[in-house]
Write a protein that holds these residues in place. Structure first.
Motif, PDB file in Angstrom:
ATOM      1  N   THR A 172       0.840  -1.206   0.000  1.00 45.93           N
ATOM      2  CA  THR A 172       0.000   0.000   0.000  1.00 45.93           C
ATOM      3  C   THR A 172       0.873   1.253   0.000  1.00 45.93           C
ATOM      4  O   THR A 172       0.609   2.212  -0.732  1.00 45.93           O
ATOM      5  N   LEU A 173       1.928   1.246   0.819  1.00 48.54           N
ATOM      6  CA  LEU A 173       2.871   2.367   0.815  1.00 48.54           C
ATOM      7  C   LEU A 173       3.532   2.509  -0.550  1.00 48.54           C
ATOM      8  O   LEU A 173       3.858   3.622  -0.973  1.00 48.54           O
ATOM      9  N   VAL A 176       1.272   4.627  -2.689  1.00 45.39           N
ATOM     10  CA  VAL A 176       1.402   6.034  -2.288  1.00 45.39           C
ATOM     11  C   VAL A 176       2.767   6.576  -2.726  1.00 45.39           C
ATOM     12  O   VAL A 176       2.869   7.682  -3.263  1.00 45.39           O
ATOM     13  N   GLY A 234       8.328   3.623  -4.860  1.00 43.31           N
ATOM     14  CA  GLY A 234       7.048   2.938  -4.726  1.00 43.31           C
ATOM     15  C   GLY A 234       7.086   1.483  -5.145  1.00 43.31           C
ATOM     16  O   GLY A 234       6.624   0.598  -4.416  1.00 43.31           O
ATOM     17  N   VAL A 264       1.433   4.350 -10.731  1.00 43.82           N
ATOM     18  CA  VAL A 264       0.318   4.075  -9.820  1.00 43.82           C
ATOM     19  C   VAL A 264      -0.423   2.824 -10.275  1.00 43.82           C
ATOM     20  O   VAL A 264      -0.750   1.948  -9.460  1.00 43.82           O
TER      21      VAL A 264
END
Length: 160
Positions: free
Chosen positions: A14-15, A18, A27, A144
């Protein structure tokens, strides 16, 4: 029952999503670290080596987009390699101070300024800045999506 390490692995992934939006935060590397932590916590049995290789390839693609996306876009806009390098450094420096918006502004502003200094042509400088901005935003979107796919696949592996 899901182990504590599995939750930590999911938190890392999840980090990673972000982090793919923030300059100088790796990421894809965080996401892959989550996958590897989960793999280690299962005694190297889940996910399988083939699936693990898939995770690694997706993470590698995200890293390559992160590293090369903006520079390639600046070059596609007709700017010099020097302009691409200066724009990347300016974006990183400004991004560290002001966040993602500063990164975009730094890359675009530096691309414009260096090309204007180098060529004296405002039209070519504007084109380089626009390509740089498109490259930064496009690479962020791709990163992303790639890190989200890593997270979603890890969720499937952990829970299903």
């Amino acid at each position: 029952m899901v182990s504590t390490l599995a939750w930590v692995a999911l938190a890392l992934a999840t980090l990673g999503v972000v982090g793919s939006l923030l300059p100088a935060v790796p990421g894809a590397t965080l996401s892959l670290a989550g996958v590897l932590l989960y793999w280690w916590s299962t005694g190297y049995t889940d996910p399988s080596l083939v699936v693990l290789a898939g995770f690694a390839l997706v993470a590698l693609a995200a890293v390559l987009v992160d590293v090369a996306g903006s520079a390639l876009a600046v070059r596609a806009g007709g700017a010099s390699p020097l302009t691409a390098a200066v724009a990347l450094v300016a974006g990183l420096v400004l991004g560290l101070v002001t966040g993602p918006v500063g990164f975009v502004v730094g890359v675009a502003g530096a691309a414009f300024a260096v090309e204007l200094y180098r060529t004296g042509e405002s039209e070519a400088s504007t084109r380089a800045a626009l390509y740089a901005t498109a490259g930064v935003l496009g690479s962020a979107v791709v990163q992303v999506l790639l890190t989200l796919s890593l997270l979603a696949a890890l969720v499937v592996v952990v829970f299903f």
